[in-house]
Write a protein that holds these residues in place. Structure first.
Motif, PDB file in Angstrom:
ATOM      1  N   GLU A  16     -72.912 -94.890  -8.042  1.00 56.28           N
ATOM      2  CA  GLU A  16     -71.729 -94.633  -9.261  1.00 56.28           C
ATOM      3  C   GLU A  16     -71.299 -93.362  -9.365  1.00 56.28           C
ATOM      4  N   ASP A  17     -72.001 -92.308  -8.827  1.00 57.56           N
ATOM      5  CA  ASP A  17     -71.760 -90.910  -8.824  1.00 57.56           C
ATOM      6  C   ASP A  17     -71.974 -90.296  -7.468  1.00 57.56           C
ATOM      7  N   GLY A  18     -71.882 -89.011  -7.444  1.00 54.49           N
ATOM      8  CA  GLY A  18     -72.108 -88.139  -6.050  1.00 54.49           C
ATOM      9  C   GLY A  18     -71.370 -88.557  -5.160  1.00 54.49           C
ATOM     10  N   PRO A  19     -71.700 -87.865  -3.992  1.00 51.59           N
ATOM     11  CA  PRO A  19     -70.684 -87.925  -3.044  1.00 51.59           C
ATOM     12  C   PRO A  19     -70.337 -89.319  -2.368  1.00 51.59           C
ATOM     13  N   MET A  20     -70.814 -90.293  -2.649  1.00 48.88           N
ATOM     14  CA  MET A  20     -70.742 -91.737  -2.117  1.00 48.88           C
ATOM     15  C   MET A  20     -70.173 -92.671  -3.519  1.00 48.88           C
ATOM     16  N   ALA A  21     -69.771 -91.995  -4.414  1.00 45.11           N
ATOM     17  CA  ALA A  21     -69.583 -92.646  -5.727  1.00 45.11           C
ATOM     18  C   ALA A  21     -68.520 -93.802  -5.216  1.00 45.11           C
ATOM     19  N   GLY A  22     -68.630 -95.133  -5.639  1.00 47.79           N
ATOM     20  CA  GLY A  22     -67.735 -96.252  -5.545  1.00 47.79           C
ATOM     21  C   GLY A  22     -68.035 -96.785  -4.173  1.00 47.79           C
ATOM     22  N   LYS A  23     -69.067 -96.329  -3.481  1.00 48.62           N
ATOM     23  CA  LYS A  23     -68.967 -96.909  -2.192  1.00 48.62           C
ATOM     24  C   LYS A  23     -70.280 -97.975  -2.288  1.00 48.62           C
ATOM     25  N   ALA A  24     -70.428 -98.981  -1.615  1.00 46.84           N
ATOM     26  CA  ALA A  24     -71.555 -99.815  -1.565  1.00 46.84           C
ATOM     27  C   ALA A  24     -72.172-100.021  -0.035  1.00 46.84           C
ATOM     28  N   PHE A  25     -73.391 -99.965   0.111  1.00 44.67           N
ATOM     29  CA  PHE A  25     -74.045-100.181   1.358  1.00 44.67           C
ATOM     30  C   PHE A  25     -74.951-101.119   1.718  1.00 44.67           C
ATOM     31  N   GLU A  26     -74.973-101.800   2.649  1.00 46.78           N
ATOM     32  CA  GLU A  26     -76.356-102.691   2.790  1.00 46.78           C
ATOM     33  C   GLU A  26     -77.153-102.225   3.886  1.00 46.78           C
ATOM     34  N   HIS A  27     -78.522-102.342   3.170  1.00 48.45           N
ATOM     35  CA  HIS A  27     -79.613-102.155   4.089  1.00 48.45           C
ATOM     36  C   HIS A  27     -80.457-103.102   4.270  1.00 48.45           C
ATOM     37  N   ASP A  81     -85.791 -99.380  -8.707  1.00 45.64           N
ATOM     38  CA  ASP A  81     -86.324-100.205 -10.027  1.00 45.64           C
ATOM     39  C   ASP A  81     -85.995-101.401  -9.939  1.00 45.64           C
ATOM     40  N   PHE A  82     -87.044-102.256  -9.624  1.00 44.76           N
ATOM     41  CA  PHE A  82     -86.596-103.821  -9.513  1.00 44.76           C
ATOM     42  C   PHE A  82     -86.477-104.324 -10.828  1.00 44.76           C
ATOM     43  N   LYS A  83     -86.903-103.927 -11.624  1.00 47.68           N
ATOM     44  CA  LYS A  83     -86.881-104.516 -13.147  1.00 47.68           C
ATOM     45  C   LYS A  83     -85.593-104.267 -13.485  1.00 47.68           C
ATOM     46  N   SER A  84     -84.957-102.857 -13.495  1.00 45.85           N
ATOM     47  CA  SER A  84     -83.470-102.886 -14.069  1.00 45.85           C
ATOM     48  C   SER A  84     -82.660-103.162 -13.093  1.00 45.85           C
ATOM     49  N   GLY A  85     -82.871-102.643 -11.772  1.00 40.82           N
ATOM     50  CA  GLY A  85     -81.919-102.916 -10.766  1.00 40.82           C
ATOM     51  C   GLY A  85     -80.955-101.592 -10.630  1.00 40.82           C
ATOM     52  N   LYS A  86     -81.788-100.591 -10.912  1.00 37.39           N
ATOM     53  CA  LYS A  86     -81.318 -99.093 -10.955  1.00 37.39           C
ATOM     54  C   LYS A  86     -81.757 -98.243  -9.541  1.00 37.39           C
ATOM     55  N   ALA A  87     -80.975 -97.622  -9.008  1.00 40.51           N
ATOM     56  CA  ALA A  87     -81.456 -96.671  -7.763  1.00 40.51           C
ATOM     57  C   ALA A  87     -81.019 -95.231  -8.108  1.00 40.51           C
ATOM     58  N   VAL A  88     -81.803 -94.462  -7.508  1.00 40.96           N
ATOM     59  CA  VAL A  88     -81.560 -93.005  -7.565  1.00 40.96           C
ATOM     60  C   VAL A  88     -81.682 -92.438  -6.126  1.00 40.96           C
ATOM     61  N   ALA A  89     -80.903 -91.839  -5.609  1.00 34.48           N
ATOM     62  CA  ALA A  89     -80.902 -91.549  -4.025  1.00 34.48           C
ATOM     63  C   ALA A  89     -80.873 -90.163  -4.032  1.00 34.48           C
ATOM     64  N   GLU A  94     -80.646 -79.601   6.497  1.00 36.48           N
ATOM     65  CA  GLU A  94     -80.860 -78.406   6.405  1.00 36.48           C
ATOM     66  C   GLU A  94     -80.018 -77.554   5.430  1.00 36.48           C
ATOM     67  N   LYS A  95     -78.895 -78.005   5.411  1.00 41.44           N
ATOM     68  CA  LYS A  95     -77.880 -77.286   4.433  1.00 41.44           C
ATOM     69  C   LYS A  95     -77.408 -77.814   3.142  1.00 41.44           C
ATOM     70  N   GLU A  96     -77.640 -79.149   2.419  1.00 37.40           N
ATOM     71  CA  GLU A  96     -77.167 -79.788   1.509  1.00 37.40           C
ATOM     72  C   GLU A  96     -78.451 -80.657   0.969  1.00 37.40           C
ATOM     73  N   LEU A  97     -78.099 -80.685  -0.259  1.00 38.32           N
ATOM     74  CA  LEU A  97     -78.968 -81.733  -1.077  1.00 38.32           C
ATOM     75  C   LEU A  97     -77.887 -82.170  -2.281  1.00 38.32           C
ATOM     76  N   SER A  98     -77.914 -83.680  -2.340  1.00 39.85           N
ATOM     77  CA  SER A  98     -77.084 -84.232  -3.241  1.00 39.85           C
ATOM     78  C   SER A  98     -77.897 -85.321  -3.783  1.00 39.85           C
ATOM     79  N   ILE A  99     -77.675 -85.691  -5.089  1.00 41.79           N
ATOM     80  CA  ILE A  99     -78.291 -86.730  -5.816  1.00 41.79           C
ATOM     81  C   ILE A  99     -77.089 -87.699  -6.143  1.00 41.79           C
ATOM     82  N   GLN A 100     -77.532 -89.267  -5.984  1.00 42.38           N
ATOM     83  CA  GLN A 100     -76.773 -90.091  -6.352  1.00 42.38           C
ATOM     84  C   GLN A 100     -77.282 -91.307  -7.203  1.00 42.38           C
TER      85      GLN A 100
END
Length: 108
Positions: A16-27, A81-89, A94-100
Motif C-alpha cells: 500500500e505504501d513505500g517504493p512498491m506501493a500499488g504493486k503485488a508479488f507472488e512468492h 500476520d495470518f490473523k489480520s492478513g497484514k504484512a510489513v516488509a 548497503e545504501k538504502e532501507l525502506s519500509i512497506q
C-alpha cells in the motif's frame, strides 16, 4: 500456526505504501528451502526469480517473519500476520532501507 506456515505455499503480497506501493508479488516458498517470486498481474509468461534460501521465524501463534537475500542485492524481511492478513516488509542493502505496509493472501 505451524512452525513453518509458509513452506510449500504461494502467497500474494500487495503493498500500500513505500517504493512498491500499488504493486503485488507472488512468492512461492518451496519445500527445498528456496523461494521463487514474480510480479502478480503482469505478464503470465514472466519467469520467476528464484533464490536458494529463505528463513522463517515464528513470532507468535498468528505471526511469522520471513527473510531472503534477493538477486539485486536487497534483503527483504517481511512480517506476516495470518490473523489480520497484514504484512510489513523491510527492504535493505548497503545504501538504502525502506519500509512497506500491505496485505497478503494465500494463493495455493
Amino acid at each position: 500456526m505451524d512452525e513453518e506456515p509458509i513452506k510449500g505455499k504461494t502467497l500474494r503480497w500487495t503493498f500500500e505504501d513505500g517504493p512498491m506501493a500499488g504493486k503485488a508479488f507472488e512468492h512461492t516458498f518451496n519445500t527445498d528451502g528456496s523461494v521463487s517470486y514474480r510480479s502478480a498481474g503482469g505478464d503470465p509468461g514472466e519467469k520467476p526469480t528464484t533464490e536458494k534460501k529463505y528463513e522463517t521465524a515464528r513470532v507468535s501463534d498468528d505471526v511469522c517473519a520471513v527473510s531472503y537475500l534477493g538477486a539485486a542485492g536487497y534483503t527483504l524481511t517481511t512480517v506476516l500476520d495470518f490473523k489480520s492478513g497484514k504484512a510489513v516488509a523491510f527492504a535493505s542493502n548497503e545504501k538504502e532501507l525502506s519500509i512497506q505496509h500491505g496485505t497478503f493472501e494465500t494463493v495455493k
